[in-house]
Write a protein that holds these residues in place. Structure first.
Motif: not given
Lengths: 551, 175
Positions: A150-165, A238-248
């Motif tokens: 919980r603490q580590w993930s709170s406002l993690h600067p690198e992982f706040t805009f991941l491909p998906r939840k 974060n680097m390789l996850g798909r960002r072109d399709n919400l469902y993938k």
């Protein structure tokens, strides 16, 4: 349980002030709804069918009585007098006004609570076994790990805009009550051959429209490497996850498309680069957090109180409730009590402000003031003296919280469905209510035994239908609500995804269909087999034959 | 586009050039990865500083061995929800040893500033000059961090225990 120190308190206060500023900018028109959306989503605020919905984090499902009372105040003052406990151990308020949200967050912060990262494409509130710290079969309290995350993930600067939840679950016991194989990352604690405690790491599980059982990418990770290993997994995703399709875009698709071997290689390679470089928590900090979860000094309690036996004999309602609600505690003389939030005809997971206050009072009077929220949308009192069980039961009866159906057919998980959610295709809660009424006879429920019915109003599967003994999925067929039934799903260490039994049923037919399946089970079970055991023996066909013969 | 550097509006001496655009003798260009790779010799032979621009789907691993050739590397944010460039920035700083200017370009909004700085960016190309005025507030709203990143700021856990408890690397790894 964990208590904030000055840093934690200050961090949350600053985050509330920041979000309040964002709300003010929205209310003044400086921010458009489009610009505000990603900001509110990072703080648990959704715009739903009728109003805003605020999702409040209950980290790993642990609450104090004080916190529960505060949730009651919020329900009363800012909602319509109730709250909804979710399958991710959180609570949702369905009717807050936007202008009041900062005030709600202030009230939460006063009792060390927040809504940080309960939505958005970031690392969400981490979940854990609701019996953490008191379960007989536990290797280590998973909440220590969950709090670190919980603490580590709170406002993690690198992982706040991941491909998906991104959802992480932790279990400290071999019997998995946290469904770790159905999370983006699942951590299962275990001992290696030297007795050292660490994690088995599972990645890429999930439900949603593509249900997947996670893959094990590491058999043993020493505890001290927890954060660097999570960093490695998240960075690859974060680097390789798909960002072109919400469902993938979920990590499960990346694991599938990359292949588990290659994915594991990428993670391990990344980890080799960052391990032992100061990203992991120092031992002193781990010990500091661990100390908050040290088992309390339990006052000695009778292991076989005569009064308990007498009450069971004289009060059949109590005996029935006890059978459903009580689980074994690691401390002799104590029990773990699950409080059903599934009254017959009610909405699964809902509790009124008065009920929350009653639970808080009972937790203090008959427990050690701690309450848990289970992913099955029930509440748990983890430390009840066996000699207090009857008095507790009577207190719960007064609050309308003594339904003796925990783990039984009417203890249904359901998503909010079409009544609240703008993604849903069909109603969920009314289906649960009708099923509850159909199986209202508690004697019959106890005769049927453990059976998990799970209902989702759309393919996003928030109601976990893929992992129900009986799963029900709402679908839209030419504008009409239909329900597809699956059998044989399991969320635990024997993880399985339910199989579709056949053509779907209309809203009016679905109750009969479930009843038919239950009757088939009763007809074919041997030697007290549970539904899950019987299903494993006979498979789908006998159920299918009976179900469609009747139509 | 306005450029924020060290918290203030700054002059931008760099010129982004399209792949088919001639590079004037007296400009310091920022070129795409494609152009850098295609015209490697010509570009390296120029006696002027050069900048590189990477799309969010281009890993900086492609230039890992030659980062010291660039005075500036610009990483794109095509949408502000596309978070790949945060990881790319950390790799450039922490793994490939890039010490030049690391610039965030594209959809760069106020509410990302802190995250960007923490991942190693030191200049931000923004759509509106007023964002420079908001910079101070935007980057001081949250003064505590829970994790180590590229920035030198001490995480809460380090401050809890003080430098003595965490002095050596052995302490950091728990052992």
């Amino acid at each position: 349980m964990y208590r904030y120190d000055e840093f934690d308190a200050d961090f949350v206060a600053q985050r509330v002030a920041q979000f309040s500023g964002q709300v003010a900018r929205r209310l003044s028109g400086e921010l458009s709804e489009d610009e505000f959306k990603p900001l509110r989503l990072m703080n648990g605020l959704y715009l739903q069918l009728h109003a805003y919905m605020l999702r409040v984090a209950i980290p790993y499902g642990t609450l104090s009585a004080t916190q529960m009372r505060r949730l009651a105040v919020i329900a009363r003052e800012h909602d319509r007098g109730y709250g909804h406990f979710t399958t991710r151990q959180n609570i949702q308020f369905n009717w807050p006004k936007l202008a009041e949200v900062p005030a709600i967050l202030d009230k939460l912060a006063e009792v060390e609570m927040h809504a940080i990262q309960t939505s958005g494409n970031c690392i969400r509130n981490v979940t854990a076994d609701q019996f953490a710290g008191v379960a007989e079969d536990e290797i280590e309290d998973p909440r220590i790990t969950a709090e670190i995350i919980r603490q580590w993930s709170s406002l993690h600067p690198e992982f706040t805009f991941l491909p998906r939840k991104f959802k992480i679950a932790v279990t400290g016991a071999p019997n998995d009550r946290a469904a770790v194989r159905f999370h983006d990352i699942g951590l299962q604690m275990l001992r290696d051959e030297n007795g050292e405690v660490g994690f088995e790491v599972w990645v890429g599980g999930g439900q949603g429209r593509t249900p997947v059982i996670a893959e094990r990418i590491r058999g043993f990770l020493p505890k001290r490497y927890l954060l660097s290993y999570l960093d490695a997994i998240l960075r690859v995703y974060n680097m390789l996850g798909r960002r072109d399709n919400l469902y993938k875009a979920r990590i499960k698709i990346l694991v599938q498309q990359t292949g588990v071997e290659e994915f594991t290689r990428l993670v391990e390679e990344e980890w080799q680069q960052i391990k032992d470089r100061g990203f992991d928590l120092p031992e002193a900090e781990r010990r500091r957090i661990e100390a908050y979860f040290a088992p309390p000094a339990y006052p000695a309690a009778e292991t076989h109180p005569a009064a308990l036996r007498a009450a069971e004999d004289s009060d059949p309602g109590f005996a029935q409730w006890l059978q459903a609600s009580l689980a074994e505690h690691r401390e002799p003389g104590y029990g773990i009590v699950t409080i059903s939030l599934k009254p017959i005809g009610g909405a699964p997971g809902d509790a009124t402000a008065e009920q929350m206050e009653a639970v808080a009072d009972l937790a203090e009077r008959y427990g050690l003031g701690e309450i848990r929220v289970s992913h099955e949308q029930n509440l748990v009192l983890p430390d009840v003296r066996l000699s207090d069980l009857h008095a507790l039961y009577q207190g719960l009866l007064d609050a309308g919280l003594a339904t003796a159906n925990v783990g039984l057919v009417s203890d249904i998980i359901a998503c909010p469905g079409l009544d609240y959610c703008n993604l849903a295709n069909a109603r969920s809660i009314p289906v649960a209510q009708r099923l509850g009424e159909r199986f209202a006879d508690l004697d019959r429920q106890h005769e049927i035994g453990p059976l998990k019915v799970k209902i989702s109003g759309c393919i996003n599967a928030c109601g976990h239908h893929h992992v129900g003994d009986i799963g029900i999925l709402g679908v839209d067929r030419k504008g009409e609500e239909f329900y597809q039934i699956t059998l044989g799903g399991r969320p635990d260490e024997q993880a399985a995804i339910g199989k579709i039994i056949g053509p779907s049923f209309s809203y009016d037919e679905v109750t009969d269909a479930v009843d038919n399946i239950v009757e088939t089970y009763l007809g074919l079970r041997q030697d007290g087999e549970t539904f899950a055991e019987a299903y494993r023996r006979v498979g789908l066909d006998p159920f299918k034959e009976k179900l469609y013969a009747a139509h | 586009m306005p450029l924020i550097k060290d918290g203030r509006l700054a002059e931008d001496r760099w010129t982004p050039v399209a792949d088919d655009e001639a590079i004037g003798a007296d400009i310091d260009p920022i070129v795409s990865l494609e152009r850098w790779q295609a015209e490697h010799e010509t570009l390296s032979g120029r006696n002027r500083p050069i900048g590189l621009r990477l799309r969010s789907d281009q890993s900086p691993a492609a230039v890992a061995e030659e980062v010291e050739r660039f005075d500036v590397i610009a990483l794109e944010f095509p949408k502000f929800t596309d978070g790949r460039s945060y990881s790319h920035a950390r790799l450039l700083r922490e793994r490939y040893g890039f010490r030049g200017e690391l610039r965030a370009v594209g959809k760069v909004l106020r509410d990302q500033f802190t995250f960007l700085l923490r991942c190693g960016f030191d200049s931000l190309e923004v759509a509106d000059e007023r964002l420079a005025e908001a910079f101070e507030e935007a980057t001081s709203e949250i003064s505590h961090v829970y994790q180590r990143a590229t920035d030198p700021g001490a995480p809460i856990w380090a401050r809890r225990h003080g430098p003595a408890a965490l002095g050596s690397e052995a302490a950091c790894t728990g052992s």
